[in-house]
Motif scaffolding. Structure first.
Motif, short mmCIF file in Angstrom:
data_model
loop_
_atom_site.label_atom_id
_atom_site.label_comp_id
_atom_site.label_asym_id
_atom_site.label_seq_id
_atom_site.Cartn_x
_atom_site.Cartn_y
_atom_site.Cartn_z
N GLY B 76 0.82 -1.21 0.00
CA GLY B 76 0.00 0.00 0.00
C GLY B 76 0.85 1.25 0.00
O GLY B 76 0.63 2.17 -0.80
N ILE B 77 1.87 1.28 0.87
CA ILE B 77 2.72 2.47 0.97
C ILE B 77 3.48 2.71 -0.32
O ILE B 77 3.58 3.84 -0.82
CB ILE B 77 3.69 2.35 2.17
CG1 ILE B 77 2.90 2.47 3.47
CG2 ILE B 77 4.75 3.42 2.12
CD1 ILE B 77 3.70 2.17 4.70
N ILE B 78 4.02 1.62 -0.91
CA ILE B 78 4.76 1.77 -2.17
C ILE B 78 3.85 2.32 -3.27
O ILE B 78 4.23 3.24 -4.00
CB ILE B 78 5.39 0.42 -2.60
CG1 ILE B 78 6.55 0.09 -1.66
CG2 ILE B 78 5.89 0.48 -4.04
CD1 ILE B 78 7.14 -1.28 -1.88
N LEU B 79 2.62 1.77 -3.33
CA LEU B 79 1.68 2.26 -4.35
C LEU B 79 1.40 3.75 -4.17
O LEU B 79 1.40 4.53 -5.12
CB LEU B 79 0.36 1.48 -4.29
CG LEU B 79 0.39 0.07 -4.87
CD1 LEU B 79 -0.98 -0.58 -4.72
CD2 LEU B 79 0.78 0.13 -6.34
N ILE B 80 1.18 4.13 -2.89
CA ILE B 80 0.88 5.54 -2.61
C ILE B 80 2.06 6.42 -3.03
O ILE B 80 1.89 7.46 -3.66
CB ILE B 80 0.56 5.73 -1.12
CG1 ILE B 80 -0.81 5.12 -0.82
CG2 ILE B 80 0.56 7.20 -0.74
CD1 ILE B 80 -1.13 5.01 0.64
N LEU B 81 3.30 5.97 -2.70
CA LEU B 81 4.47 6.78 -3.02
C LEU B 81 4.69 6.89 -4.53
O LEU B 81 5.05 7.95 -5.04
CB LEU B 81 5.72 6.21 -2.35
CG LEU B 81 5.76 6.40 -0.83
CD1 LEU B 81 7.01 5.79 -0.24
CD2 LEU B 81 5.69 7.88 -0.47
N ILE B 82 4.46 5.80 -5.24
CA ILE B 82 4.59 5.87 -6.70
C ILE B 82 3.56 6.84 -7.27
O ILE B 82 3.86 7.65 -8.14
CB ILE B 82 4.43 4.47 -7.34
CG1 ILE B 82 5.63 3.60 -6.98
CG2 ILE B 82 4.31 4.58 -8.86
CD1 ILE B 82 5.52 2.18 -7.48
N GLU B 83 2.34 6.76 -6.72
CA GLU B 83 1.31 7.68 -7.19
C GLU B 83 1.74 9.13 -6.95
O GLU B 83 1.57 9.99 -7.81
CB GLU B 83 -0.01 7.40 -6.47
CG GLU B 83 -1.21 7.86 -7.28
CD GLU B 83 -2.42 8.17 -6.41
OE1 GLU B 83 -2.33 8.04 -5.18
OE2 GLU B 83 -3.44 8.56 -6.98
N PHE B 84 2.36 9.37 -5.78
CA PHE B 84 2.84 10.73 -5.49
C PHE B 84 3.87 11.16 -6.52
O PHE B 84 3.84 12.30 -7.00
CB PHE B 84 3.47 10.78 -4.09
CG PHE B 84 2.46 10.86 -2.99
CD1 PHE B 84 1.11 10.95 -3.28
CD2 PHE B 84 2.85 10.85 -1.67
CE1 PHE B 84 0.17 11.02 -2.26
CE2 PHE B 84 1.92 10.92 -0.65
CZ PHE B 84 0.59 11.00 -0.95
N SER B 85 4.79 10.28 -6.84
CA SER B 85 5.83 10.64 -7.82
C SER B 85 5.21 10.99 -9.16
O SER B 85 5.65 11.92 -9.84
CB SER B 85 6.82 9.48 -8.00
OG SER B 85 7.40 9.16 -6.78
N ILE B 86 4.18 10.22 -9.54
CA ILE B 86 3.51 10.50 -10.81
C ILE B 86 2.86 11.88 -10.77
O ILE B 86 3.00 12.69 -11.69
CB ILE B 86 2.46 9.43 -11.12
CG1 ILE B 86 3.13 8.08 -11.37
CG2 ILE B 86 1.61 9.81 -12.34
CD1 ILE B 86 2.16 6.92 -11.46
N ILE B 87 2.18 12.15 -9.63
CA ILE B 87 1.50 13.44 -9.51
C ILE B 87 2.51 14.58 -9.55
O ILE B 87 2.31 15.58 -10.23
CB ILE B 87 0.68 13.49 -8.20
CG1 ILE B 87 -0.46 12.47 -8.26
CG2 ILE B 87 0.13 14.89 -7.96
CD1 ILE B 87 -1.10 12.21 -6.92
N ILE B 88 3.63 14.42 -8.83
CA ILE B 88 4.66 15.46 -8.81
C ILE B 88 5.20 15.70 -10.22
O ILE B 88 5.36 16.84 -10.65
CB ILE B 88 5.80 15.07 -7.85
CG1 ILE B 88 5.32 15.11 -6.40
CG2 ILE B 88 6.98 16.02 -8.02
CD1 ILE B 88 6.28 14.50 -5.42
N SER B 89 5.45 14.62 -10.95
CA SER B 89 5.98 14.77 -12.30
C SER B 89 5.00 15.54 -13.19
O SER B 89 5.39 16.43 -13.95
CB SER B 89 6.26 13.41 -12.94
OG SER B 89 7.13 12.67 -12.13
N LYS B 90 3.73 15.16 -13.08
CA LYS B 90 2.71 15.83 -13.88
C LYS B 90 2.67 17.32 -13.54
O LYS B 90 2.59 18.17 -14.43
CB LYS B 90 1.34 15.24 -13.57
CG LYS B 90 0.91 14.14 -14.51
CD LYS B 90 -0.56 13.84 -14.25
CE LYS B 90 -0.91 12.43 -14.67
NZ LYS B 90 -2.10 11.93 -13.97
#
Lengths: 236, 133
Positions: B76-90
């Motif tokens: 769960g935490i890894i998924l959340i962090l990857i999602e954050f990275s995607i959002i930051i990149s966007k």
């Protein structure tokens, strides 16, 4: 109709050299338009660039990095339908008279991208220290491996782009350390890249965009970027 | 029902309601809350359904069932962090485009103003050194 050429000069804290670079360029190439992209400098780069009165100046409100500044220039070139855009460093390490060499190659349709290289046709590794030379060598071999093309000076910030190239890369341009990645991206999409020897002055002022402490980060980032760029689907 | 089970039910319900409330009060955008809500729902399910952990452990061949919990948490935490990275990149990309557009518009505006100026009038742009005294 004469082909219209834009010289893009990305500048970040280059108040020492910007005036000299702009006025030299104006004197050497009076027919070309000059565009200084001031990447939110904290010194008086913008003021000095404007004081020459012969260049348009874009002041970015926030620092984007060299790639973001060049991309701004490319968007300008595309918007006003220039036939050729030249990237020219603001620190005064390129010679204004070499601009013609690159522009001629692009306008005569010999290639889509012309890179002013320190190494082609001249074995002297000029104004570079050992680590930088090693890095450049490494990129040279990486590019042979990735795009089957030998580019000797991947880090050169002296380039001319054709109109089709401008329209292609203006949409996607890496923000920091963009040069090697762009070469791979363009080669991958079958743009013709040529290198030509240009003399480099040693740095007139300012600091390199790649300080030695950031070396490992730079190498790693560029390596990954080149790999990824070579594996992206072709858009052409 | 053991004490630990009651505790875990309460804890996972609290996480769920905190996230839900943030969305309700518009402090958290719905699209970014989905992953938090899903992870907390998984936790609620497993805190009610005790045998679930054991079943999942034997299914995955894990000898020590509680470690399944850690795996779920970690995923769960890894998924959340990857999602954050995607959002930051966007967002970084969007900010870059906006900054460039502002720069281009500023230049265009300057040029338009320059054109509108009557020619006999001298450029009233003040010297940056002036007025500093």
């Amino acid at each position: 109709m004469d082909p219209r050429v834009l010289i893009i000069i990305p500048a970040f804290n280059e108040e020492i050299t910007i005036q000299w670079v702009v006025s030299e360029l104006r004197r050497e190439c009076p027919a070309y338009d000059l565009l200084v992209v001031n990447d939110a400098s904290t010194d008086r780069t913008s003021h000095f660039a404007r004081s020459t009165g012969c260049a348009c100046v874009i002041d970015l409100p926030v620092n984007l990095g060299i790639g973001g500044a060049v991309q701004t220039g490319l968007k300008y070139a595309s918007k006003y339908a220039y036939h050729c855009a030249v990237q020219f460093d603001a620190d005064g390490q390129h010679r204004p008279e070499d601009v013609f060499k690159l522009v001629d190659m692009v306008l005569s349709d010999e290639c889509d991208v012309a890179i002013g290289s320190r190494f082609v046709g001249d074995s002297r590794l000029h104004g570079t220290d050992l680590f930088r030379r090693m890095g450049i060598r490494f990129f040279e071999f990486l590019s042979i491996f990735l795009i089957k093309k030998r580019i000797r000076d991947h880090t050169s910030g002296f380039r001319a782009f054709s109109k089709t190239t401008i329209d292609f890369i203006m949409h996607e341009y890496p923000v920091d350390y963009p040069e090697p990645e762009i070469v791979v991206l363009l080669a991958r999409n079958r743009f013709r890249i040529r290198e030509i020897f240009t003399q480099m002055y040693s740095r007139q002022g300012g600091v390199s965009s790649i300080p030695l402490v950031k070396g490992p980060y730079y190498m790693f980032k560029v390596m990954v970027a080149m790999l990824v760029a070579s594996l992206r689907p072709k858009e052409f | 029902m053991g004490r630990i089970q009651i505790l875990s039910i309460i804890a996972s319900l609290v996480i769920f309601s905190v996230v839900f409330n943030l969305v309700r009060r518009r402090r958290l955008k719905t699209e970014y809350s989905l992953i938090w809500l899903s992870v907390s729902i998984v936790f609620i399910i497993f805190s009610f359904w005790r045998q679930g952990i054991d079943k999942l452990a034997s299914l995955l061949g894990i000898a020590y069932p509680p470690s399944v919990l850690y795996i779920i948490l970690l995923i769960g935490i890894i998924l959340i962090l990857i999602e954050f990275s995607i959002i930051i990149s966007k967002q970084a990309e969007k900010i870059k485009i906006l900054v460039q557009e502002i720069g281009l518009l500023k230049l265009e505006l300057e040029q338009k103003i320059e054109k509108l100026k009557p020619t006999h009038e001298q450029d009233p742009k003040e010297d940056p050194d002036k007025g500093k005294e």
